[in-house]
Enzyme design. Structure first.
Site, PDB file in Angstrom:
ATOM      1  CG  ASN A  19       1.114   6.236  -6.441  1.00  0.00           C
ATOM      2  OD1 ASN A  19       0.938   7.289  -5.817  1.00  0.00           O
ATOM      3  ND2 ASN A  19       0.131   5.397  -6.727  1.00  0.00           N
ATOM      4  CD1 TRP A  20       6.588   8.735  -3.400  1.00  0.00           C
ATOM      5  CD2 TRP A  20       6.606  10.755  -2.414  1.00  0.00           C
ATOM      6  NE1 TRP A  20       7.862   9.228  -3.485  1.00  0.00           N
ATOM      7  CE2 TRP A  20       7.913  10.468  -2.891  1.00  0.00           C
ATOM      8  CE3 TRP A  20       6.373  11.970  -1.769  1.00  0.00           C
ATOM      9  CZ2 TRP A  20       8.978  11.358  -2.727  1.00  0.00           C
ATOM     10  CZ3 TRP A  20       7.445  12.865  -1.610  1.00  0.00           C
ATOM     11  CH2 TRP A  20       8.726  12.551  -2.079  1.00  0.00           C
ATOM     12  CE  LYS A  21      -0.124   3.067  -3.938  1.00  0.00           C
ATOM     13  NZ  LYS A  21      -0.635   1.711  -3.807  1.00  0.00           N
ATOM     14  CG  HIS A 104      -3.681   3.864  -8.407  1.00  0.00           C
ATOM     15  ND1 HIS A 104      -4.242   3.093  -7.419  1.00  0.00           N
ATOM     16  CD2 HIS A 104      -2.361   3.545  -8.438  1.00  0.00           C
ATOM     17  CE1 HIS A 104      -3.288   2.347  -6.870  1.00  0.00           C
ATOM     18  NE2 HIS A 104      -2.142   2.600  -7.476  1.00  0.00           N
ATOM     19  CD  GLU A 106      -4.195   2.505  -3.812  1.00  0.00           C
ATOM     20  OE1 GLU A 106      -3.783   3.676  -3.772  1.00  0.00           O
ATOM     21  OE2 GLU A 106      -3.454   1.514  -3.624  1.00  0.00           O
ATOM     22  CD  GLU A 175      -0.133   0.290 -10.180  1.00  0.00           C
ATOM     23  OE1 GLU A 175       1.009   0.515  -9.806  1.00  0.00           O
ATOM     24  OE2 GLU A 175      -1.142   0.781  -9.630  1.00  0.00           O
ATOM     25  N   GLY A 181       0.293  -3.519  -2.698  1.00  0.00           N
ATOM     26  CA  GLY A 181       0.412  -3.387  -1.247  1.00  0.00           C
ATOM     27  C   GLY A 181       0.268  -4.700  -0.502  1.00  0.00           C
ATOM     28  CB  SER A 219       4.167  -6.339  -4.223  1.00  0.00           C
ATOM     29  OG  SER A 219       3.045  -6.130  -3.385  1.00  0.00           O
ATOM     30  N   GLY A 240       4.879   1.711  -5.276  1.00  0.00           N
ATOM     31  CA  GLY A 240       4.219   2.317  -4.119  1.00  0.00           C
ATOM     32  C   GLY A 240       5.142   2.297  -2.912  1.00  0.00           C
ATOM     33  N   GLY A 241       4.937   1.323  -2.036  1.00  0.00           N
ATOM     34  CA  GLY A 241       5.654   1.262  -0.759  1.00  0.00           C
ATOM     35  C   GLY A 241       7.160   1.426  -0.873  1.00  0.00           C
TER      36      GLY A 241
END
Ligand code: 13P
Length: 260
Positions: A19-21, A104, A106, A175, A181, A219, A240-241
């Site tokens: 997930n590149w956000k 998600h 967010e 999640e 993150g 994470s 993510g990251g």
């Protein structure tokens, strides 16, 4: 072959999703995908990346003929019409989109998406032939209040309620909000215990629950992926990251290959 969940042939392949956000650019995407494809070979797991929608045309070109599938981070809950700024499931399908993340945390937090909105989005995706990746997870405050199970079951039950017999076609992602993150990954035991709760909830809704992949996200990285993926009910990852660095994402794919 005995599947991961102990049922003959019941288990699908592992699934690793990036997930590149809201990250990327034409140049950065090009470099990241080239490095990814240079190292991926023929993976024993399924792999997808979810860029921002503005890059779908570029990404479908870059990924054509590769083992990496295209996903998105959201889908409209409407079919078409006067919904300024929305992108429909059918439009996404035009670009070869295979997966759509829905709900998600967010988006639940910043766009006020409710459980019902998320359930409708999952339905729209399914109707267009796109697999929804339904995200659930508790906040730190909810965990500390002993509400984890209640929260994730409430979030998933809205989706089960609206999607009935299609439920075996979805992917679920657990999640925990406090792990996203933050570098504070859930321990394999913490994650497994919530995954087991979700699995039994899905089992009550469909006899094909062993086919439903339940991903862990929060994470997840090159160092901790293997032990998370070793858990009996963790069928993949939503990253993510670490998905923004080809070397790290490839290591996570490698861990999924090894545990397939
Ligand atoms: P991080 O891997 O950066 O914690 O993000 C997880 C996530 O939200 C994936 O959807």
């Amino acid at each position: 072959m005995t599947g991961k969940h102990g049922k003959e042939g019941g288990m699908s392949r592992r699934l690793i999703v990036g997930n590149w956000k809201m990250n990327g650019s034409l140049a950065a995407n090009d470099a990241l995908v080239r490095d990814l494809l240079a190292g991926i070979g023929q993976p024993a797991c399924d792999v997808a990346v979810c860029p921002p929608n503005i890059y779908l045309a570029q990404m479908s070109g870059l990924l054509a003929g590769s083992p990496v599938e295209l996903g998105v981070q959201n889908v409209s809950m409407h079919e078409s019409g006067a919904y300024t700024g929305d992108v429909s499931a059918d439009m996404l399908k035009d670009y070869g989109v295979r997966y759509a993340i829905v709900g998600h945390s967010e988006r639940r937090q910043y766009q006020a998406e409710s459980d019902v909105h998320v359930a409708i989005k999952a339905k729209r995706a399914l109707a267009a032939g796109i697999t929804p990746i339904v995200c659930v997870g508790e906040t730190l405050r909810e965990r500390e209040a002993g509400m984890t199970e209640f929260i994730v079951k409430r979030q998933l039950s809205a989706v089960i309620h609206l999607n009935g017999h299609c439920i075996s076609e979805i992917v679920v992602a657990y999640e925990p909000v406090w792990a996203i993150g933050t570098g504070q990954t859930a321990t394999p035991e913490q994650a497994q215990s919530v995954h087991a709760v979700l699995r039994s909830q899905i089992k009550a809704a469909t006899e094909h629950a062993d086919r439903v992949r339940i991903l862990y996200g929060g994470s997840m990285n090159a160092a901790n992926a293997a032990e998370l993926l070793a858990q009996p009910d963790i069928d993949g990852g939503l990253i993510g990251g670490a998905a923004l660095k080809a070397a790290d994402f490839l290591k996570i794919i490698g861990a999924a290959n090894a545990s397939a």
